[in-house]
Design a protein around this motif. Structure first.
Motif, PDB file in Angstrom:
ATOM      1  N   VAL A  63       9.429 -11.122 -60.186  1.00  0.00           N
ATOM      2  CA  VAL A  63       8.545 -12.143 -59.620  1.00  0.00           C
ATOM      3  C   VAL A  63       7.683 -12.690 -60.750  1.00  0.00           C
ATOM      4  N   GLY A  64       7.763 -13.991 -60.984  1.00  0.00           N
ATOM      5  CA  GLY A  64       6.941 -14.553 -62.042  1.00  0.00           C
ATOM      6  C   GLY A  64       7.415 -15.915 -62.497  1.00  0.00           C
ATOM      7  N   ARG A  65       6.800 -16.380 -63.565  1.00  0.00           N
ATOM      8  CA  ARG A  65       7.134 -17.680 -64.131  1.00  0.00           C
ATOM      9  C   ARG A  65       8.389 -17.566 -64.986  1.00  0.00           C
ATOM     10  N   PHE A  66       9.263 -18.555 -64.889  1.00  0.00           N
ATOM     11  CA  PHE A  66      10.483 -18.573 -65.689  1.00  0.00           C
ATOM     12  C   PHE A  66      10.129 -19.075 -67.086  1.00  0.00           C
ATOM     13  N   ASP A  67       9.748 -18.135 -67.942  1.00  0.00           N
ATOM     14  CA  ASP A  67       9.238 -18.475 -69.263  1.00  0.00           C
ATOM     15  C   ASP A  67       9.702 -17.412 -70.250  1.00  0.00           C
ATOM     16  N   LYS A  81      17.207  -9.978 -57.636  1.00  0.00           N
ATOM     17  CA  LYS A  81      16.679 -11.211 -57.051  1.00  0.00           C
ATOM     18  C   LYS A  81      15.525 -11.698 -57.920  1.00  0.00           C
ATOM     19  N   ILE A  82      15.522 -13.002 -58.220  1.00  0.00           N
ATOM     20  CA  ILE A  82      14.518 -13.598 -59.089  1.00  0.00           C
ATOM     21  C   ILE A  82      13.678 -14.574 -58.273  1.00  0.00           C
ATOM     22  N   VAL A  83      12.377 -14.278 -58.155  1.00  0.00           N
ATOM     23  CA  VAL A  83      11.459 -15.104 -57.370  1.00  0.00           C
ATOM     24  C   VAL A  83      10.490 -15.803 -58.326  1.00  0.00           C
ATOM     25  N   GLY A  84      10.386 -17.119 -58.201  1.00  0.00           N
ATOM     26  CA  GLY A  84       9.463 -17.871 -59.039  1.00  0.00           C
ATOM     27  C   GLY A  84      10.034 -19.213 -59.423  1.00  0.00           C
ATOM     28  N   ARG A  85       9.420 -19.802 -60.453  1.00  0.00           N
ATOM     29  CA  ARG A  85       9.899 -21.073 -60.971  1.00  0.00           C
ATOM     30  C   ARG A  85       9.361 -21.232 -62.386  1.00  0.00           C
ATOM     31  N   GLY A  86       9.861 -22.272 -63.085  1.00  0.00           N
ATOM     32  CA  GLY A  86       9.389 -22.503 -64.443  1.00  0.00           C
ATOM     33  C   GLY A  86      10.357 -23.346 -65.240  1.00  0.00           C
ATOM     34  N   ASP A  87       9.986 -23.575 -66.497  1.00  0.00           N
ATOM     35  CA  ASP A  87      10.766 -24.459 -67.363  1.00  0.00           C
ATOM     36  C   ASP A  87      12.175 -23.941 -67.642  1.00  0.00           C
ATOM     37  N   LEU A  88      12.382 -22.644 -67.522  1.00  0.00           N
ATOM     38  CA  LEU A  88      13.687 -22.071 -67.847  1.00  0.00           C
ATOM     39  C   LEU A  88      14.596 -21.954 -66.626  1.00  0.00           C
ATOM     40  N   GLY A  89      14.211 -22.582 -65.525  1.00  0.00           N
ATOM     41  CA  GLY A  89      15.044 -22.520 -64.330  1.00  0.00           C
ATOM     42  C   GLY A  89      16.444 -23.043 -64.579  1.00  0.00           C
ATOM     43  N   GLY A  90      16.570 -24.134 -65.361  1.00  0.00           N
ATOM     44  CA  GLY A  90      17.881 -24.677 -65.693  1.00  0.00           C
ATOM     45  C   GLY A  90      18.695 -23.725 -66.536  1.00  0.00           C
ATOM     46  N   ASP A  91      18.041 -23.038 -67.486  1.00  0.00           N
ATOM     47  CA  ASP A  91      18.738 -22.070 -68.330  1.00  0.00           C
ATOM     48  C   ASP A  91      19.305 -20.918 -67.497  1.00  0.00           C
ATOM     49  N   ILE A  92      18.536 -20.468 -66.514  1.00  0.00           N
ATOM     50  CA  ILE A  92      19.010 -19.376 -65.659  1.00  0.00           C
ATOM     51  C   ILE A  92      20.244 -19.807 -64.864  1.00  0.00           C
ATOM     52  N   LYS A  93      20.189 -21.012 -64.314  1.00  0.00           N
ATOM     53  CA  LYS A  93      21.332 -21.507 -63.536  1.00  0.00           C
ATOM     54  C   LYS A  93      22.572 -21.665 -64.415  1.00  0.00           C
ATOM     55  N   ASN A  94      22.373 -22.156 -65.646  1.00  0.00           N
ATOM     56  CA  ASN A  94      23.517 -22.288 -66.559  1.00  0.00           C
ATOM     57  C   ASN A  94      24.103 -20.925 -66.901  1.00  0.00           C
ATOM     58  N   GLN A 136      10.469 -20.373 -55.647  1.00  0.00           N
ATOM     59  CA  GLN A 136       9.056 -20.133 -55.368  1.00  0.00           C
ATOM     60  C   GLN A 136       8.843 -19.805 -53.896  1.00  0.00           C
ATOM     61  N   LEU A 137       7.997 -18.802 -53.628  1.00  0.00           N
ATOM     62  CA  LEU A 137       7.715 -18.381 -52.260  1.00  0.00           C
ATOM     63  C   LEU A 137       6.218 -18.246 -52.038  1.00  0.00           C
ATOM     64  N   GLY A 138       5.822 -18.316 -50.789  1.00  0.00           N
ATOM     65  CA  GLY A 138       4.452 -17.999 -50.438  1.00  0.00           C
ATOM     66  C   GLY A 138       4.204 -16.505 -50.553  1.00  0.00           C
ATOM     67  N   LYS A 139       2.937 -16.117 -50.589  1.00  0.00           N
ATOM     68  CA  LYS A 139       2.591 -14.719 -50.844  1.00  0.00           C
ATOM     69  C   LYS A 139       3.168 -13.769 -49.797  1.00  0.00           C
ATOM     70  N   ARG A 140       3.153 -14.175 -48.538  1.00  0.00           N
ATOM     71  CA  ARG A 140       3.662 -13.288 -47.485  1.00  0.00           C
ATOM     72  C   ARG A 140       5.145 -12.985 -47.687  1.00  0.00           C
ATOM     73  N   LYS A 141       5.918 -14.013 -48.039  1.00  0.00           N
ATOM     74  CA  LYS A 141       7.350 -13.803 -48.276  1.00  0.00           C
ATOM     75  C   LYS A 141       7.584 -12.974 -49.531  1.00  0.00           C
ATOM     76  N   VAL A 142       6.750 -13.167 -50.548  1.00  0.00           N
ATOM     77  CA  VAL A 142       6.877 -12.350 -51.763  1.00  0.00           C
ATOM     78  C   VAL A 142       6.715 -10.873 -51.426  1.00  0.00           C
ATOM     79  N   PHE A 143       5.731 -10.557 -50.590  1.00  0.00           N
ATOM     80  CA  PHE A 143       5.514  -9.162 -50.201  1.00  0.00           C
ATOM     81  C   PHE A 143       6.714  -8.612 -49.424  1.00  0.00           C
TER      82      PHE A 143
END
Length: 391
Positions: free
Chosen positions: A219-223, A244-257, A272-279
């Motif tokens: 869980v975190g920023r894709f950095d 499972k990878i939860v989050g978003r960031g500039d490297l999202g495209g790199d992960i998909k590739n 990206q998820l809300g806090k309740r779903k993250v828990f």
């Protein structure tokens, strides 16, 4: 107690904003009268560049407004979270002129590093530590990849070191770990003015009621500094363990590739998820992975969230990560940036669910002992009362 809390929002929302809001809410819930003063760096887009640069060094506007607010509301104490860019350290002077004690939470190492990260070119860097002015940061254009913008930040730091603002106008600094207390002392702040108070998590999400989950979780920023590349490379050597990878960031495209080129690797991007779903995802994970390579990460609330859910953490063996996650007790350590070592720890953790379950129980006890709102409020109130006693 009447508390003036001050915060300058960055353009992009972040953890500092969450801590500011959480502490304001906690103070109010505990019966304190809270007065807020905030500003937003989004205003810079509509400002004259010369004016915004001058405001970074010394904002007459902020000083005047805070002086007026103090005169009108009569706070007992002022607690600052961030003054960069627009509020500026001039706000401390308004408080001191009114004889209001000043507390400053140090959410990042901005006072020691123009980039506020101690990270450059994919590796830890403390070249500016102890230097006045912090010229290496200007040379390397560490703030926004701009020598001009870095020079403005460096000028602010140099001016207020010369004025002794950090020594004379702030009564108490709050840091979140022993590691950072040592680092700020090394950078020149008086040790007797630094108090340690970790972050807290409220409301309590509750400990999971079942045994170990059926996947690993990030869980975190894709950095890069968050260890995303190390995480992906480690999964080439794991024993078919779902991630499972939860989050978003500039490297999202790199992960998909990466996943398109390696379709057999069991990695799923959740987004990206809300806090309740993250828990919910945390409670169903066997363990959380915290692979950050930022040696000077200030705290890492994600680990405390996992602790609260009764989930152990596999973390890099560096800085605050190693301090917050106790190897063999609340999780496991691996060598930062070493994908093979991370995969070895992941494989061991997956093969030893009973031991990881016990670490999860220990992690939950750690949360209950150190990271609840009740415990945190007592620590915060003690810091306030000590500052007031000096007044």
């Amino acid at each position: 107690m009447k508390v003036l809390i001050v915060h300058n929002y960055y353009k992009q929302p972040g953890g500092e904003d969450n801590v500011f809001a959480a502490e304001a809410k906690l103070l109010r819930q505990c019966g304190n009268d809270v007065v807020e003063y905030t500003d937003k760096n989004k205003r810079i887009d509509n400002m004259n560049p010369i004016y915004s640069a001058a405001s970074t060094l010394w904002s007459k506007n902020s000083k005047r407004k805070i002086s007026e607010l103090i005169e009108r509301t009569k706070p007992d104490i002022a607690h600052f979270h961030n003054t960069f860019l627009l509020i500026s350290p001039s706000a401390y002077y308004a408080c001191k002129e009114a004889n209001v004690p000043v507390i400053q939470s140090l959410h990042n190492p901005r006072l020691l590093c123009p980039a506020a990260s101690f990270y450059r070119s994919g590796a830890p860097c403390d070249d500016c530590l102890g230097k006045n002015p912090p010229w290496p940061g200007i040379l390397h254009a560490c703030y926004h990849n701009s020598r001009v913008q870095t020079a403005i930040v460096a000028s602010m730091l140099t001016l207020h070191r010369w004025l002794k603002t950090w020594e004379k106008k702030v009564d108490t600094y709050i840091v979140f770990t022993e590691f950072y207390k040592r680092k700020f002392i090394e950078g020149g702040l008086p040790g007797d003015k630094i108090a340690i108070k970790p972050h807290f998590l409220d409301p309590d999400p509750g400990c999971r009621a079942h045994g170990p989950g059926d996947y690993a979780l990030f869980v975190g920023r894709f950095d890069e500094v968050k260890g995303i590349y190390t995480l992906l490379n480690a999964w080439k050597h794991t024993k078919n363990i779902p991630l499972k990878i939860v989050g978003r960031g500039d490297l999202g495209g790199d992960i998909k590739n990466y996943l398109s080129k390696n379709p057999s690797i069991p990695i799923e991007i959740i987004g990206q998820l809300g806090k309740r779903k993250v828990f919910e995802f945390m409670k169903n994970a066997r363990f959380l992975i915290w692979p950050s390579e930022g040696y000077y990460e200030t705290f890492g609330l994600v680990a405390i969230e996992a602790f609260a859910c009764g989930v152990p953490v596999i973390a890099s063996r560096i800085g605050t990560l190693a301090e917050n996650v106790k190897d063999g007790h609340t999780g496991l350590h691996f060598t930062p940036g070493d994908a093979e070592d991370l995969s070895a720890k992941v494989n061991w953790a997956w093969s030893n669910p009973d031991k990881m379950t016990q670490m999860g129980r220990t992690a939950r006890k750690e949360y209950e002992t150190r990271y609840t709102a009740e415990k945190n409020y007592k620590m915060l109130l003690d810091i306030y009362e000590r500052a007031l006693s000096k007044k």
